[in-house]
Design an enzyme around this catalytic site. Sequence first.
Site, PDB file in Angstrom:
ATOM      1  N   TYR A 139     -19.250  -0.696 -28.732  1.00 42.86           N
ATOM      2  CA  TYR A 139     -19.264  -1.457 -27.480  1.00 42.86           C
ATOM      3  C   TYR A 139     -20.266  -2.604 -27.516  1.00 42.86           C
ATOM      4  O   TYR A 139     -20.544  -3.201 -26.488  1.00 42.86           O
ATOM      5  CB  TYR A 139     -19.596  -0.537 -26.302  1.00 42.86           C
ATOM      6  CG  TYR A 139     -18.467   0.399 -25.929  1.00 42.86           C
ATOM      7  CD1 TYR A 139     -17.948   1.295 -26.849  1.00 42.86           C
ATOM      8  CD2 TYR A 139     -17.927   0.382 -24.645  1.00 42.86           C
ATOM      9  CE1 TYR A 139     -16.912   2.152 -26.505  1.00 42.86           C
ATOM     10  CE2 TYR A 139     -16.892   1.240 -24.295  1.00 42.86           C
ATOM     11  CZ  TYR A 139     -16.391   2.110 -25.237  1.00 42.86           C
ATOM     12  OH  TYR A 139     -15.372   2.958 -24.890  1.00 42.86           O
ATOM     13  N   LYS A 189     -18.406  11.637 -36.388  1.00 37.48           N
ATOM     14  CA  LYS A 189     -17.388  11.691 -37.434  1.00 37.48           C
ATOM     15  C   LYS A 189     -18.139  11.349 -38.716  1.00 37.48           C
ATOM     16  O   LYS A 189     -17.878  10.333 -39.357  1.00 37.48           O
ATOM     17  CB  LYS A 189     -16.279  10.667 -37.107  1.00 37.48           C
ATOM     18  CG  LYS A 189     -15.086  10.709 -38.035  1.00 37.48           C
ATOM     19  CD  LYS A 189     -14.153  11.875 -37.796  1.00 37.48           C
ATOM     20  CE  LYS A 189     -13.032  11.882 -38.807  1.00 37.48           C
ATOM     21  NZ  LYS A 189     -12.153  13.060 -38.686  1.00 37.48           N
ATOM     22  N   ASP A 222     -12.707  14.851 -33.731  1.00 36.29           N
ATOM     23  CA  ASP A 222     -11.340  15.372 -33.629  1.00 36.29           C
ATOM     24  C   ASP A 222     -11.360  16.884 -33.400  1.00 36.29           C
ATOM     25  O   ASP A 222     -10.656  17.407 -32.522  1.00 36.29           O
ATOM     26  CB  ASP A 222     -10.497  14.998 -34.868  1.00 36.29           C
ATOM     27  CG  ASP A 222     -11.247  15.128 -36.184  1.00 36.29           C
ATOM     28  OD1 ASP A 222     -12.459  15.416 -36.171  1.00 36.29           O
ATOM     29  OD2 ASP A 222     -10.609  14.952 -37.243  1.00 36.29           O
ATOM     30  N   ASP A 246     -16.811   8.298 -24.438  1.00 37.82           N
ATOM     31  CA  ASP A 246     -15.835   7.777 -23.479  1.00 37.82           C
ATOM     32  C   ASP A 246     -14.564   8.628 -23.545  1.00 37.82           C
ATOM     33  O   ASP A 246     -14.025   9.081 -22.520  1.00 37.82           O
ATOM     34  CB  ASP A 246     -15.525   6.320 -23.846  1.00 37.82           C
ATOM     35  CG  ASP A 246     -14.772   5.582 -22.754  1.00 37.82           C
ATOM     36  OD1 ASP A 246     -14.724   6.086 -21.622  1.00 37.82           O
ATOM     37  OD2 ASP A 246     -14.230   4.503 -23.047  1.00 37.82           O
ATOM     38  N   ASP A 250     -13.118  11.840 -20.861  1.00 39.93           N
ATOM     39  CA  ASP A 250     -11.823  11.808 -20.164  1.00 39.93           C
ATOM     40  C   ASP A 250     -11.045  13.087 -20.432  1.00 39.93           C
ATOM     41  O   ASP A 250     -10.382  13.625 -19.534  1.00 39.93           O
ATOM     42  CB  ASP A 250     -10.977  10.602 -20.612  1.00 39.93           C
ATOM     43  CG  ASP A 250     -11.176   9.377 -19.714  1.00 39.93           C
ATOM     44  OD1 ASP A 250     -12.277   9.259 -19.139  1.00 39.93           O
ATOM     45  OD2 ASP A 250     -10.250   8.553 -19.596  1.00 39.93           O
TER      46      ASP A 250
HETATM   47 MG    MG Z   1     -13.449   5.571 -19.874  1.00 42.08          MG
END
Ligand code: MG
Length: 346
Positions: A139, A189, A222, A246, A250
């Site tokens: 980001y 990861k 994962d 992020d 969710d």
């Molecule tokens: Mg989001």
Amino acid sequence: MAEVVRSHNLAVVPGDGIGPEVIEGALMALDAVADAEGFALEVTNYELGANRYLNTGEILTDDDLARLHEHEAVLLGAVGDPRVPPGILEKGLLLRLRRELDLYVNLRPSRLLSGVSSVLNNADQLDVTIVRENTEGLYCGRGESENPGTELEISTEVSLNTWPSISRIVRYGFELAAARKQSLTLVHKTNVLERAGGLYLRAMKEIGPEFPGVETAYQHIDAACLLMVTQPKRFQVVVTDNLFGDILSDLAAGLVGGIGFVGSANMHPGKVSMFEPVHGSAPDIAGTGLANPIGAILSAAMMLQHLGEDAGAERLERAVEAVAGKIAPDHLSTREASELIAEAAS
Ligand code: MG
Ligand code: NAI
């Protein structure tokens, strides 16, 4: 009613779409708590978001930033509007605020509230707090496009990871896990992203010995997604990078009834911090009264904790817990749900 002795100075950014609807609910609930606990809230509204951008071309000016800095906390609804190309408001407002206020911790707790149904039959075992690095990783806004629009187009997005940022977020994870007597799981990861992941592993290794009571674990992103669904109770506090946090938050939100049920904090401990529901501006349901205000209200509870109003924060969480089952998304309107919570918090 208790006598008013304390006052807190808040900036409120309702934003776009359902943002103003859920913020109205959060302010209603906050007023009820403030009355009951004997503190006052001084609220200044900031009309930032799509309308201002479309009318003036401005997103977040230096003057806006200077004014926001004068508050103890910012409560934000959501930004994003179909009339504005994607990325402009999100980068110009949200990412810029996170960076300028150095809000390096994104705290996203997910827990199934009683009476709320989940797609998982053992979701009552899920009680996870994701500590997401909020200023770097993919980001950071660095990258390039070469030969755009041609057969030779090449795009890169750079993941920036610095020791000061990674060590402070991992330290925050340890402090939170220690305070709650919970385990800390690093999610990354590292088998592929060796360099960025290596920095997180180094931070876990170097900082861990200062917190001998905290049990630690590691999962690749994962596998973490899989395990969160199949064995939700494996996770307590999770520390992870910006993008993984992020996505994983969710998923966690989906498992506890939906994105309308979770709140979040963008924090710099001890400094002005920003609180917002995890969901976006949901233009598809804006104006229908279908928006669930719980995410915004739980964000307001996190804000109260940041302001040192621990009893108020607990009161608000208890109120949400008490009535959440009656608010199952389509049963009550945003306003009816907010009124019910405010009443329970009184
Ligand atoms: Mg989001
Ligand atoms: P979204 O979170 O706005 O909506 C995703 C889905 O969840 C939609 O079907 C929506 O109706 C539903 N939903 C969201 N919040 C809900 C609530 N409180 N109650 C009931 N249902 C709810 O994400 P989407 O559609 O990807 O993005 C819409 C806009 O919001 C975009 O412009 C996006 O960039 C922006 N956005 C802003 C965020 C923020 O302000 N922090 C975060 C995420 C997206």
